[in-house]
Design an enzyme around this catalytic site. Structure first.
Site, short mmCIF file in Angstrom:
data_model
loop_
_atom_site.label_atom_id
_atom_site.label_comp_id
_atom_site.label_asym_id
_atom_site.label_seq_id
_atom_site.Cartn_x
_atom_site.Cartn_y
_atom_site.Cartn_z
N GLU A 69 -0.77 -8.28 5.42
CA GLU A 69 -0.57 -8.59 6.85
C GLU A 69 -1.90 -8.56 7.61
O GLU A 69 -1.97 -9.05 8.73
CB GLU A 69 0.44 -7.62 7.46
CG GLU A 69 -0.06 -6.23 7.82
CD GLU A 69 -0.32 -5.30 6.62
OE1 GLU A 69 -0.15 -5.73 5.45
OE2 GLU A 69 -0.73 -4.15 6.87
N CYS B 108 0.82 -1.21 0.00
CA CYS B 108 0.00 0.00 0.00
C CYS B 108 0.87 1.27 0.00
O CYS B 108 1.50 1.54 -1.01
CB CYS B 108 -1.00 -0.07 1.15
SG CYS B 108 -2.47 0.89 0.80
N HIS C 207 -3.18 -4.85 1.81
CA HIS C 207 -2.47 -5.12 3.07
C HIS C 207 -2.47 -6.63 3.35
O HIS C 207 -3.37 -7.12 4.03
CB HIS C 207 -3.20 -4.42 4.23
CG HIS C 207 -2.94 -2.97 4.33
ND1 HIS C 207 -2.06 -2.41 5.24
CD2 HIS C 207 -3.45 -1.94 3.63
CE1 HIS C 207 -2.03 -1.11 5.11
NE2 HIS C 207 -2.87 -0.78 4.13
N1 GLN Z 1 -3.61 6.37 1.01
C1 GLN Z 1 -2.36 6.11 1.63
C2 GLN Z 1 -1.25 6.98 1.08
O1 GLN Z 1 -1.48 7.74 0.21
C3 GLN Z 1 -1.99 4.66 1.52
C4 GLN Z 1 -2.99 3.82 2.25
C5 GLN Z 1 -2.44 2.63 2.93
O2 GLN Z 1 -1.22 2.41 3.01
N2 GLN Z 1 -3.32 1.85 3.50
O3 GLN Z 1 -0.16 6.91 1.52
#
Ligand code: GLN
Length: 200
Positions: free
Chosen positions: A180, A91, A178
């Site tokens: 995890e 992410c 994610h």
């Molecule tokens: N929206 C987040 C960002 O721009 C990322 C979201 C996440 O890691 N769950 O960093």
């Protein structure tokens, strides 16, 4: 003993630690986990593999580029210097790999759109298919980014409804969800087994 470094700037760090430990136990590989907060932590840990967790990439950039840390540029150099170094970015971690903003090249050959699915309310869970695990995987998408252009040199690592949600480039894996936060240790086992292979 395999040394796994975890970038501890912000976000979903602790669940990665328990998932890595569970994955290591399942594969019967001994690991030590190294919490990285500043550049010297990376040098001291001398890891075989790295995890860049999810969270908020803007905050990670602020803390990781701050003069008291300087971890992020060091992490990017570490990754960039060798394509065979195993790295898992999830992410926000995938955002940093795609767009390191350190003046150097992208660490995965794809551009990424932050918060492309919208606000927190648009977070969702869905089965994804992972080409590198060869099976379905429970995807947890939290304010997830979306890859918007992917170079042919990247290997598709995961898809959701035909859309690419995971990319492998060398031994770097960037996932927009994610792993995890599911009970499935598949991607963490992938990282540990790969690190074991590369380390010998
Ligand atoms: N929206 C987040 C960002 O721009 C990322 C979201 C996440 O890691 N769950 O960093």
């Amino acid at each position: 003993m395999l040394r796994i470094g975890l970038v501890m700037l912000q976000g979903a760090r602790h669940v990665h630690m328990s998932t890595l430990q569970k994955a290591a136990d399942e594969c019967g590989i001994e690991i030590s986990l190294h919490e990285l907060r500043m550049k010297s932590d990376l040098t001291e840990a001398d890891p075989h593999a790295l995890v860049l967790p999810g969270g908020e990439s803007t905050t990670m950039r602020l803390t990781g580029n701050h003069e008291t840390s300087r971890l992020l540029p060091a992490v990017f150099d570490w990754i960039r210097s060798d394509l065979s170094r195993p790295v898992l970015g999830t992410c926000a971690g995938a955002i940093l790999l795609s767009d390191p903003q350190d003046g150097g090249t992208s660490l995965i050959p794809a551009s990424i759109d932050r918060n492309a699915y919208g606000r927190q309310a648009e977070s969702f869970q869905a089965e994804v298919y992972s080409e590198i695990l060869g099976r379905d995987f429970p995807g947890v998408f939290i304010r997830a980014p979306r890859f918007d252009s992917i170079d042919d040199s990247a290997q598709v690592a995961a898809t959701h409804e035909g859309e690419v949600v995971g990319i492998r480039y060398g031994n770097r894996l960037a996932l927009t969800f994610h792993p995890e936060l599911s009970n499935d240790t598949g991607f963490h086992r992938w990282l540990i087994e790969l690190a074991q292979e590369v380390a010998v």
